[in-house]
Design an enzyme around this catalytic site. Sequence first.
Site, PDB file in Angstrom:
ATOM      1  N   LYS A  11       0.733  -1.547   0.017  1.00  0.00           N
ATOM      2  CA  LYS A  11      -0.143   0.370   0.146  1.00  0.00           C
ATOM      3  C   LYS A  11       1.116   1.488  -0.111  1.00  0.00           C
ATOM      4  CE  LYS A  11      -3.990  -2.036   2.409  1.00  0.00           C
ATOM      5  NZ  LYS A  11      -5.270  -2.194   3.292  1.00  0.00           N
ATOM      6  N   TYR A  51     -12.549  -1.978  -3.371  1.00  0.00           N
ATOM      7  CA  TYR A  51     -12.666  -2.274  -1.953  1.00  0.00           C
ATOM      8  C   TYR A  51     -14.883  -1.740  -2.558  1.00  0.00           C
ATOM      9  CZ  TYR A  51      -8.325  -1.882  -0.193  1.00  0.00           C
ATOM     10  OH  TYR A  51      -6.885  -2.346   0.142  1.00  0.00           O
ATOM     11  N   PHE A  59     -15.388   4.001   6.938  1.00  0.00           N
ATOM     12  CA  PHE A  59     -13.769   4.187   6.364  1.00  0.00           C
ATOM     13  C   PHE A  59     -13.216   4.060   4.976  1.00  0.00           C
ATOM     14  CE2 PHE A  59     -14.325  -0.625   7.846  1.00  0.00           C
ATOM     15  CZ  PHE A  59     -13.529  -1.011   6.327  1.00  0.00           C
ATOM     16  N   ARG A  87      -1.822 -14.361   4.917  1.00  0.00           N
ATOM     17  CA  ARG A  87      -2.609 -13.500   6.390  1.00  0.00           C
ATOM     18  C   ARG A  87      -1.582 -13.816   7.325  1.00  0.00           C
ATOM     19  NH1 ARG A  87      -7.119 -11.005   4.733  1.00  0.00           N
ATOM     20  NH2 ARG A  87      -7.981 -11.328   6.620  1.00  0.00           N
ATOM     21  N   THR A  93      -5.445  -7.338  10.714  1.00  0.00           N
ATOM     22  CA  THR A  93      -5.514  -5.848  10.318  1.00  0.00           C
ATOM     23  C   THR A  93      -5.293  -4.800  11.002  1.00  0.00           C
ATOM     24  OG1 THR A  93      -7.503  -6.541   9.320  1.00  0.00           O
ATOM     25  CG2 THR A  93      -7.250  -4.780   9.528  1.00  0.00           C
ATOM     26  N   ARG A 104       2.508  -6.151   9.233  1.00  0.00           N
ATOM     27  CA  ARG A 104       1.599  -5.181   9.759  1.00  0.00           C
ATOM     28  C   ARG A 104       2.134  -5.081  11.129  1.00  0.00           C
ATOM     29  NH1 ARG A 104      -3.522  -7.118   7.151  1.00  0.00           N
ATOM     30  NH2 ARG A 104      -4.570  -6.234   5.789  1.00  0.00           N
ATOM     31  N   ASN A 114      -2.362   0.885   6.936  1.00  0.00           N
ATOM     32  CA  ASN A 114      -1.888  -1.998   7.792  1.00  0.00           C
ATOM     33  C   ASN A 114      -0.382  -1.522   6.488  1.00  0.00           C
ATOM     34  OD1 ASN A 114      -3.881  -1.684   6.093  1.00  0.00           O
ATOM     35  ND2 ASN A 114      -5.065  -2.883   6.937  1.00  0.00           N
ATOM     36  N   HIS A 117      -1.670  -5.076   1.913  1.00  0.00           N
ATOM     37  CA  HIS A 117      -3.792  -6.129   1.229  1.00  0.00           C
ATOM     38  C   HIS A 117      -3.425  -7.165   1.246  1.00  0.00           C
ATOM     39  CE1 HIS A 117      -7.871  -6.708   0.463  1.00  0.00           C
ATOM     40  NE2 HIS A 117      -7.150  -7.202  -0.976  1.00  0.00           N
ATOM     41  N   GLU A 128     -10.006 -10.494  -7.481  1.00  0.00           N
ATOM     42  CA  GLU A 128      -8.921  -9.376  -7.252  1.00  0.00           C
ATOM     43  C   GLU A 128      -7.782  -9.664  -8.136  1.00  0.00           C
ATOM     44  OE1 GLU A 128     -10.101  -8.043  -2.355  1.00  0.00           O
ATOM     45  OE2 GLU A 128      -7.964  -9.636  -2.787  1.00  0.00           O
TER      46      GLU A 128
HETATM   47  P1  CMP Z   1      -6.851  -3.764   3.955  1.00  0.00           P
HETATM   48  O1  CMP Z   1      -6.805  -5.868   4.004  1.00  0.00           O
HETATM   49  O2  CMP Z   1      -6.888  -3.757   2.544  1.00  0.00           O
HETATM   50  O3  CMP Z   1      -9.035  -4.689   3.782  1.00  0.00           O
HETATM   51  C1  CMP Z   1     -10.002  -2.624   4.268  1.00  0.00           C
HETATM   52  C2  CMP Z   1      -9.036  -1.879   4.428  1.00  0.00           C
HETATM   53  O4  CMP Z   1      -9.426  -1.355   5.319  1.00  0.00           O
HETATM   54  C3  CMP Z   1      -7.733  -3.105   5.476  1.00  0.00           C
HETATM   55  O5  CMP Z   1      -7.252  -3.150   5.381  1.00  0.00           O
HETATM   56  C4  CMP Z   1      -7.743  -1.429   6.611  1.00  0.00           C
HETATM   57  O6  CMP Z   1      -6.755  -0.265   5.436  1.00  0.00           O
HETATM   58  C5  CMP Z   1      -9.272  -0.601   5.756  1.00  0.00           C
HETATM   59  N1  CMP Z   1      -9.421  -0.100   6.816  1.00  0.00           N
HETATM   60  C6  CMP Z   1      -9.661   1.179   8.097  1.00  0.00           C
HETATM   61  N2  CMP Z   1     -10.712   1.105   8.980  1.00  0.00           N
HETATM   62  C7  CMP Z   1     -10.363   0.132   9.184  1.00  0.00           C
HETATM   63  C8  CMP Z   1     -11.402  -1.095   9.885  1.00  0.00           C
HETATM   64  N3  CMP Z   1     -12.139   0.023  10.930  1.00  0.00           N
HETATM   65  N4  CMP Z   1     -11.683  -1.904   9.935  1.00  0.00           N
HETATM   66  C9  CMP Z   1     -10.988  -2.314   8.765  1.00  0.00           C
HETATM   67  N5  CMP Z   1     -10.722  -2.185   8.135  1.00  0.00           N
HETATM   68  C10 CMP Z   1     -10.651  -0.798   8.242  1.00  0.00           C
END
Ligand code: CMP
Length: 140
Positions: A11, A51, A59, A87, A93, A104, A114, A117, A128
């Site tokens: 990212k 997304y 968010f 993962r 996350t 992470r 973070n 992805h 994806e």
């Molecule tokens: P990702 O695995 O890319 O999938 C969705 C993304 O939303 C997540 O990582 C975060 O970068 C972002 N995000 C921001 N706030 C939240 C939250 N509260 N819970 C989950 N994902 C979040």
Amino acid sequence: MAIERTLSIIKPDATRRNLTGRIVAMLEEGGLRVVAQKRIHMTPAQAGAFYAVHKERPFYQELVEQMSAEPVVVQVLEGEDAIARNREIMGATNPADAAEGTIRKSFALSIGENSVHGSDGPDTAKTEIGFFFSQCEIVG
Ligand code: CMP
């Protein structure tokens, strides 16, 4: 266990800090092979479409803005149980919950920024991967 493919994104918070190589090394050391990779700059429309599953979440707007603000590196990773393995290597996350040694835990700035992805299941991985790559760009 089966050989799988999964979609990974390094990212903007990570590309900005020149962490691409260190993240690729962690993925490779974790047993995954990079079978496709490119650096792109997503438009807000592309990031929003990628997304779309989160579009009702509070968010979403910030996520789309962050993911389209700067370049990302999109990758297809291949290996035994690649979806779950990726993962594990990424960690939770929320970096506050991520295990020691994960990407992470090592690099993420916040739950939003973070660093990486990864697809969350076989159907998502297929969708994806197809979002960013054509078959001829993936070389196993
Ligand atoms: P990702 O695995 O890319 O999938 C969705 C993304 O939303 C997540 O990582 C975060 O970068 C972002 N995000 C921001 N706030 C939240 C939250 N509260 N819970 C989950 N994902 C979040």
